[in-house]
Design an enzyme around this catalytic site. Sequence first.
Site, mmCIF file in Angstrom:
data_model
loop_
_atom_site.group_PDB
_atom_site.id
_atom_site.type_symbol
_atom_site.label_atom_id
_atom_site.label_comp_id
_atom_site.label_asym_id
_atom_site.label_seq_id
_atom_site.Cartn_x
_atom_site.Cartn_y
_atom_site.Cartn_z
ATOM 1 N N ARG A 1 3.390 76.055 78.573
ATOM 2 C CA ARG A 1 3.745 74.676 78.914
ATOM 3 C C ARG A 1 5.147 74.614 79.529
ATOM 4 O O ARG A 1 5.309 74.358 80.718
ATOM 5 C CB ARG A 1 3.648 73.777 77.657
ATOM 6 N N ASP A 2 6.165 74.900 78.745
ATOM 7 C CA ASP A 2 7.545 74.781 79.225
ATOM 8 C C ASP A 2 7.793 75.755 80.377
ATOM 9 O O ASP A 2 8.567 75.468 81.293
ATOM 10 C CB ASP A 2 8.505 75.066 78.051
ATOM 11 N N HIS B 1 15.665 75.442 70.171
ATOM 12 C CA HIS B 1 15.078 75.742 71.479
ATOM 13 C C HIS B 1 16.217 76.059 72.452
ATOM 14 O O HIS B 1 16.904 75.155 72.915
ATOM 15 C CB HIS B 1 14.277 74.503 71.915
ATOM 16 N N HIS C 1 18.011 77.951 75.846
ATOM 17 C CA HIS C 1 17.869 78.501 77.192
ATOM 18 C C HIS C 1 19.002 79.497 77.389
ATOM 19 O O HIS C 1 20.072 79.366 76.803
ATOM 20 C CB HIS C 1 17.928 77.375 78.234
ATOM 21 N N CYS D 1 13.624 73.803 82.993
ATOM 22 C CA CYS D 1 13.178 72.421 83.065
ATOM 23 C C CYS D 1 13.458 71.900 84.465
ATOM 24 O O CYS D 1 14.569 72.033 84.975
ATOM 25 C CB CYS D 1 13.908 71.578 82.024
ATOM 26 N N ASN E 1 13.992 79.839 79.627
ATOM 27 C CA ASN E 1 14.007 79.787 78.175
ATOM 28 C C ASN E 1 14.396 81.149 77.611
ATOM 29 O O ASN E 1 14.242 82.177 78.266
ATOM 30 C CB ASN E 1 12.590 79.475 77.683
#
Length: 318
Positions: free
Chosen positions: A28-29, A220, A222, A253, A262
């Site tokens: 997804r991300d 989360h 990056h 993103c 990420n």
Amino acid sequence: MMSHSQPRESLVETTLPKTVRVVEVGPRDGLQNEPEPVSTPHKLLFIQKLAEAGLKHIEASSFVSPKWVPQLGDAEEIFANLPQQAGVAYSALVPNMKGFERAVASGVRHIAVFTAASETFVQHNMNMSIGASLENFKPIIAAALQENISVRGYISTCFVCPYEGEISRQAVLDVTTRLVELGVEELSVGDTVGAAAPVDVYELVGVLMSCVGLDQLSLHFHDTYGTALANVLAGLEMGVTTFDASAGGLGGCPYAPGASGNLATEDLVYMLGRMGIETGVDLDKLAEASYFIQRTLGRPLPGKGLQRILATKAKAAN
Ligand code: COA
Ligand code: ZN
């Protein structure tokens, strides 16, 4: 050849958690950010390989507007054909009631809602204010809990915002508190820009612990400045046991220009494995999943551990 995920034999006694839950967000991300669409069968094979590697929570897609994120326009097809692997939870992002209804119709049992600690970021990402995004999620979260669907909440830009710069701890605490009040069970606190350093993590987790249990918190990161693993260690020291990561370091993103990918799942699993912290993830199988999606995309993924593992394999094969 020695496996890549062996713990060291002798370890200094630490008070760090013994087990970590890894939430894989690559499909997804990661894939939401790819300029070239990946075919549905390729996505499904990628997800299957991730599940076979031992990942127990995989964010498979997003029921957002396909006009905004065409890369994930096939969420229905993905959920209709997911590999049924025992003990694996597949989640999906939902932005609004329409997305929630699509998710429920697709049999989704784990949803994720998302907002941010920065007003400008939410405006760009969702076309509304933080307050409006929380109001928008209120009936969705209530309906989900009613139907025994678990709810994760992403909070983007918890340290620095690409538009507003530094974000205050209070702003993050306010959004976190509201999401917890609405019934969100797990909060994913995101460093969308990848700007945080360990001291930021100590401070923010310390503040958030006043309103959320450590077992409800996921971090989360990056890896823009290479600080993601240092931040994981800071999180572990604070007692956090859940971390988001993305296979091969896929993604980033689209609303955070210049931010790199990420935290790569291989790097996370390698470091934890060497520290004797259990993740249940087989690093070699994980690298196979990432290699598969790397070949599909036709470019090397940024994950450092992945590239090292692939180079070692290529050498062994010669
Ligand atoms: N699924 C499918 N279509 C949707 C949808 C959903 N969840 N939500 C809205 N749409 C459609 C509407 O039906 C409408 O279609 P139409 O033009 O054919 O009538 C169109 O999208 C616009 O809808 P609107 O309600 O005006 O929304 P918007 O354009 O203000 O966008 C969001 C709001 C939240 C739907 C959109 O910003 C979005 O999906 N953002 C997600 C971004 C994202 O995924 N970021 C990654 C997370 S880090
Ligand atoms: Zn991310």
